[in-house]
Design a protein around this motif. Structure first.
Motif, PDB file in Angstrom:
ATOM      1  N   LEU A  58      51.285  52.246 -26.225  1.00  0.00           N
ATOM      2  CA  LEU A  58      52.084  53.551 -26.383  1.00  0.00           C
ATOM      3  C   LEU A  58      52.661  53.681 -27.717  1.00  0.00           C
ATOM      4  CD1 LEU A  58      53.949  54.171 -23.063  1.00  0.00           C
ATOM      5  CD2 LEU A  58      52.170  55.352 -24.066  1.00  0.00           C
ATOM      6  N   LEU A  59      53.143  52.514 -28.200  1.00  0.00           N
ATOM      7  CA  LEU A  59      53.939  52.533 -29.557  1.00  0.00           C
ATOM      8  C   LEU A  59      53.095  53.016 -30.619  1.00  0.00           C
ATOM      9  CD1 LEU A  59      56.860  51.382 -29.743  1.00  0.00           C
ATOM     10  CD2 LEU A  59      56.139  49.487 -30.483  1.00  0.00           C
ATOM     11  N   HIS A 111      49.312  59.978 -26.100  1.00  0.00           N
ATOM     12  CA  HIS A 111      50.552  59.247 -25.730  1.00  0.00           C
ATOM     13  C   HIS A 111      51.332  59.979 -24.394  1.00  0.00           C
ATOM     14  CE1 HIS A 111      54.883  58.832 -26.279  1.00  0.00           C
ATOM     15  NE2 HIS A 111      54.778  57.652 -26.251  1.00  0.00           N
ATOM     16  N   ARG A 140      52.061  57.724 -21.091  1.00  0.00           N
ATOM     17  CA  ARG A 140      53.288  57.461 -20.680  1.00  0.00           C
ATOM     18  C   ARG A 140      53.693  58.122 -19.328  1.00  0.00           C
ATOM     19  NH1 ARG A 140      58.492  56.321 -23.965  1.00  0.00           N
ATOM     20  NH2 ARG A 140      60.038  56.865 -22.459  1.00  0.00           N
ATOM     21  N   GLY A 171      58.320  43.748 -23.886  1.00  0.00           N
ATOM     22  CA  GLY A 171      59.726  43.381 -23.424  1.00  0.00           C
ATOM     23  C   GLY A 171      60.106  41.945 -23.766  1.00  0.00           C
ATOM     24  N   THR A 222      62.146  41.191 -27.622  1.00  0.00           N
ATOM     25  CA  THR A 222      63.405  42.084 -27.829  1.00  0.00           C
ATOM     26  C   THR A 222      64.507  41.601 -26.552  1.00  0.00           C
ATOM     27  OG1 THR A 222      61.917  43.411 -26.220  1.00  0.00           O
ATOM     28  CG2 THR A 222      62.369  44.441 -28.609  1.00  0.00           C
ATOM     29  N   ARG A 274      57.995  55.206 -39.351  1.00  0.00           N
ATOM     30  CA  ARG A 274      57.455  56.490 -39.013  1.00  0.00           C
ATOM     31  C   ARG A 274      56.505  56.917 -40.306  1.00  0.00           C
ATOM     32  NH1 ARG A 274      58.420  55.301 -34.401  1.00  0.00           N
ATOM     33  NH2 ARG A 274      59.684  56.455 -32.938  1.00  0.00           N
ATOM     34  N   HIS A 312      59.055  58.181 -28.009  1.00  0.00           N
ATOM     35  CA  HIS A 312      58.946  56.900 -27.955  1.00  0.00           C
ATOM     36  C   HIS A 312      59.985  56.045 -27.516  1.00  0.00           C
ATOM     37  CE1 HIS A 312      54.626  57.050 -29.650  1.00  0.00           C
ATOM     38  NE2 HIS A 312      55.258  57.801 -30.527  1.00  0.00           N
ATOM     39  N   CYS A 350      62.291  53.757 -25.587  1.00  0.00           N
ATOM     40  CA  CYS A 350      61.885  52.468 -24.613  1.00  0.00           C
ATOM     41  C   CYS A 350      61.681  52.907 -23.353  1.00  0.00           C
ATOM     42  CB  CYS A 350      63.078  51.648 -24.914  1.00  0.00           C
ATOM     43  SG  CYS A 350      62.488  49.946 -23.958  1.00  0.00           S
TER      44      CYS A 350
HETATM   45  C1  HEM Z   1      66.596  44.625 -25.266  1.00  0.00           C
HETATM   46  C2  HEM Z   1      65.333  44.948 -25.036  1.00  0.00           C
HETATM   47  C3  HEM Z   1      64.628  45.938 -25.644  1.00  0.00           C
HETATM   48  C4  HEM Z   1      64.840  46.862 -26.740  1.00  0.00           C
HETATM   49  C5  HEM Z   1      66.117  46.676 -27.844  1.00  0.00           C
HETATM   50  C6  HEM Z   1      63.754  47.676 -27.011  1.00  0.00           C
HETATM   51  C7  HEM Z   1      63.599  48.666 -27.857  1.00  0.00           C
HETATM   52  C8  HEM Z   1      62.675  49.664 -27.895  1.00  0.00           C
HETATM   53  C9  HEM Z   1      62.716  50.642 -29.056  1.00  0.00           C
HETATM   54  C10 HEM Z   1      63.738  50.847 -30.047  1.00  0.00           C
HETATM   55  C11 HEM Z   1      61.448  51.232 -28.671  1.00  0.00           C
HETATM   56  C12 HEM Z   1      61.212  52.585 -29.489  1.00  0.00           C
HETATM   57  C13 HEM Z   1      59.891  52.113 -30.576  1.00  0.00           C
HETATM   58  C14 HEM Z   1      59.600  53.422 -31.451  1.00  0.00           C
HETATM   59  O1  HEM Z   1      60.130  54.560 -31.334  1.00  0.00           O
HETATM   60  O2  HEM Z   1      58.589  53.354 -32.327  1.00  0.00           O
HETATM   61  C15 HEM Z   1      60.665  51.008 -27.683  1.00  0.00           C
HETATM   62  C16 HEM Z   1      59.564  51.446 -27.142  1.00  0.00           C
HETATM   63  C17 HEM Z   1      59.033  50.653 -25.945  1.00  0.00           C
HETATM   64  N1  HEM Z   1      59.432  49.744 -24.962  1.00  0.00           N
HETATM   65 FE1  HEM Z   1      61.276  48.519 -25.332  1.00  0.00          FE
HETATM   66  N2  HEM Z   1      62.787  47.632 -25.754  1.00  0.00           N
HETATM   67  C18 HEM Z   1      63.351  46.458 -25.172  1.00  0.00           C
HETATM   68  C19 HEM Z   1      62.721  45.877 -23.854  1.00  0.00           C
HETATM   69  C20 HEM Z   1      61.584  46.563 -23.160  1.00  0.00           C
HETATM   70  C21 HEM Z   1      61.425  46.215 -21.955  1.00  0.00           C
HETATM   71  C22 HEM Z   1      61.628  45.226 -21.097  1.00  0.00           C
HETATM   72  C23 HEM Z   1      60.323  46.927 -21.873  1.00  0.00           C
HETATM   73  C24 HEM Z   1      59.214  46.652 -20.627  1.00  0.00           C
HETATM   74  C25 HEM Z   1      57.998  46.552 -20.362  1.00  0.00           C
HETATM   75  C26 HEM Z   1      59.984  47.917 -22.891  1.00  0.00           C
HETATM   76  C27 HEM Z   1      58.982  48.666 -23.092  1.00  0.00           C
HETATM   77  C28 HEM Z   1      58.412  49.711 -24.128  1.00  0.00           C
HETATM   78  C29 HEM Z   1      57.456  50.540 -24.258  1.00  0.00           C
HETATM   79  C30 HEM Z   1      56.430  50.490 -23.411  1.00  0.00           C
HETATM   80  C31 HEM Z   1      57.963  51.092 -25.400  1.00  0.00           C
HETATM   81  C32 HEM Z   1      57.075  52.285 -25.814  1.00  0.00           C
HETATM   82  C33 HEM Z   1      57.295  53.615 -25.252  1.00  0.00           C
HETATM   83  C34 HEM Z   1      56.669  54.786 -26.159  1.00  0.00           C
HETATM   84  O3  HEM Z   1      56.012  54.631 -27.418  1.00  0.00           O
HETATM   85  O4  HEM Z   1      56.573  55.838 -25.443  1.00  0.00           O
HETATM   86  N3  HEM Z   1      61.011  47.575 -23.739  1.00  0.00           N
HETATM   87  N4  HEM Z   1      61.533  49.854 -27.154  1.00  0.00           N
END
Ligand code: HEM
Length: 399
Positions: A87-88, A95, A99, A241, A244, A292, A348, A350
């Motif tokens: 997805l990212l 996307h 999603r 996840g 992070t 970006r 995007h 999280c």
């Molecule tokens: C403290 C833990 C976490 C932090 C700080 C975090 C932070 C982020 C951030 C900043 C993004 C956005 C990236 C972007 O805009 O380029 C993101 C996207 C994402 N995160 Fe997390 N995340 C965490 C934990 C998790 C967990 C546990 C999952 C579960 C599977 C997860 C799944 C995702 C997914 C699938 C995306 C992509 C979403 C998209 O592109 O539509 N994250 N995360």
């Protein structure tokens, strides 16, 4: 004078003074390597929400690299297959579709019980010891064990998956040598075959887990995704996840130990744990930088950003912006409201924020309940030298 030095050991150890100078002197800063560095809250948020700043051309760039090596007789094609539906790395409309699909089947958000069981397993084995390593013994295995249970993967796979996903996630780094790419490709190949096997097993015998729900949900879609796309989605959900959440738990426990008044308050009022976790995410969340690419020429705060320019968004700097947060350098576990952007913003944002917060809240809450006198002797531990995702290497602690 160069204001952006993300690889300087001093900034790896503590990047916040560098961010403060940027916010004050050059909030839209053109770095020596040519990318724009954005450090203020309002600007970072605006760009995250602007569809003309895309998630980038990483996928295209990686595919070009793979073709280049293919012409030289080296096959790195597993990387492309593994990350094709991350997805990212993708933009609308693909996307939006993927999603929406994941959100529609990931409906069981009651995860407390299984997280608590995992915490119990990990901390119980340490009962006889006087010291533990917060990273290796607790923060690292926990998210891995949790996502295994959510996805319906046998816990016996978890150590192998942990090593493989650690290798594959490096594909998201800005620079990789050929040697790195070979290692990443090997990890991609193993992950694909592991998840392919799971896909076949669960197709024949679905359970109540996330992988089964994605397979069954996909069958009901008007235009189902290919098996390859499904496998890439499984891999991404597995790795997204890990690093992070490891960062949230270990950095969080470090900062609490450095702020004994806040730690004492949290021990006294455990109901503050969800707010404390949000504050730890704001104060020093694991994701410091996002990338970006500008999709058109644009004027931004008086600077001319051209189509194709790379933009680095400093989430961790935005979260310390005094134009937005009162006393931003103060760790205040009762801060409310707390509209930090540690999970990003816009399309995007999280997808696992709820899981990360529950896991962080229960892990930190249980840890300080069981070890209220935990002591970290080394208050300047070694950080991994990657500011994009900021994590500590090891964190030995007496309990
Ligand atoms: C403290 C833990 C976490 C932090 C700080 C975090 C932070 C982020 C951030 C900043 C993004 C956005 C990236 C972007 O805009 O380029 C993101 C996207 C994402 N995160 Fe997390 N995340 C965490 C934990 C998790 C967990 C546990 C999952 C579960 C599977 C997860 C799944 C995702 C997914 C699938 C995306 C992509 C979403 C998209 O592109 O539509 N994250 N995360």
């Amino acid at each position: 004078m160069n204001l952006w030095a993300p690889l300087d050991p001093k900034n790896i150890q503590d990047p916040f003074p560098m961010y403060a100078v940027l916010r004050q002197k050059a909030p839209i800063y053109k770095s020596q390597t040519g990318e724009w560095i954005i450090s203020r809250y309002a600007d970072v948020k605006e760009i995250l929400k602007d569809p003309d700043f895309k998630s980038g051309n990483k996928l295209e760039w990686i595919n070009r690299g793979i073709t280049y090596f293919k012409n030289k007789g080296e096959d790195l094609s597993h990387i492309a297959v593994a990350i094709n539906s991350f997805l990212l790395l993708i933009n609308p409309p693909e996307h939006t579709r993927i999603r929406k699909f994941i959100n529609s089947v990931w409906d069981n958000k009651e995860v407390d019980q299984l997280i608590l069981e995992n915490i119990d397993t990990l901390l119980n084995t340490k009962k006889r010891f006087k010291t533990i390593d917060i990273v290796d013994d607790f923060a690292k295995p926990l998210p891995n064990m949790t996502i295994c249970k959510i996805m319906g993967i046998s816990i016996s796979h978890y150590e192998r998956l942990s090593v493989l996903s650690n290798n594959l996630v490096k594909v998201l780094n800005l620079y990789n040598s050929f040697k790195d790419l070979v290692r990443i490709d090997a990890a991609a190949q193993s992950l694909i075959s592991l998840f392919k096997e799971l896909l076949e097993t669960k197709k024949n015998n679905p359970g109540n887990d996330l992988i089964s729900k994605l397979i069954t949900g996909n069958d009901g879609e008007p235009e189902p995704l290919s098996d390859e796309a499904l496998i890439s989605i499984f891999i991404f959900l597995f790795i997204a996840g890990q690093e992070t959440t490891i960062g949230l738990i270990s950095t969080g426990l470090l900062h609490l130990s450095q702020h004994p008044d806040q730690l004492k308050e949290l021990i006294r009022k455990p109901e503050l744990a969800p707010r404390a976790v949000d504050e730890l995410l704001r104060y020093d969340g694991p994701v410091h930088l996002l990338g970006r690419i500008a999709a058109r020429d644009t004027q931004f705060d008086g600077q001319h950003i051209r189509e194709g320019d790379a933009v680095t968004l400093c989430l961790a700097s935005a979260n310390r912006d005094d134009q937005y947060f009162e006393n931003p350098d103060l760790l205040d576990i009762s801060r409310h409201p707390n509209r930090h952007i540690a999970f990003g913003s816009g399309i995007h944002f999280c997808l696992g924020d709820w899981l990360a917060k529950r896991q962080g809240t229960l892990a930190i809450g249980k840890f300080i309940e069981i070890y209220p006198k935990y002591h970290i002797p080394d208050q300047t531990p070694q950080w991994n030298d990657n500011l994009s995702i900021r994590t500590i290497r090891h964190l030995s602690c007496s309990i």
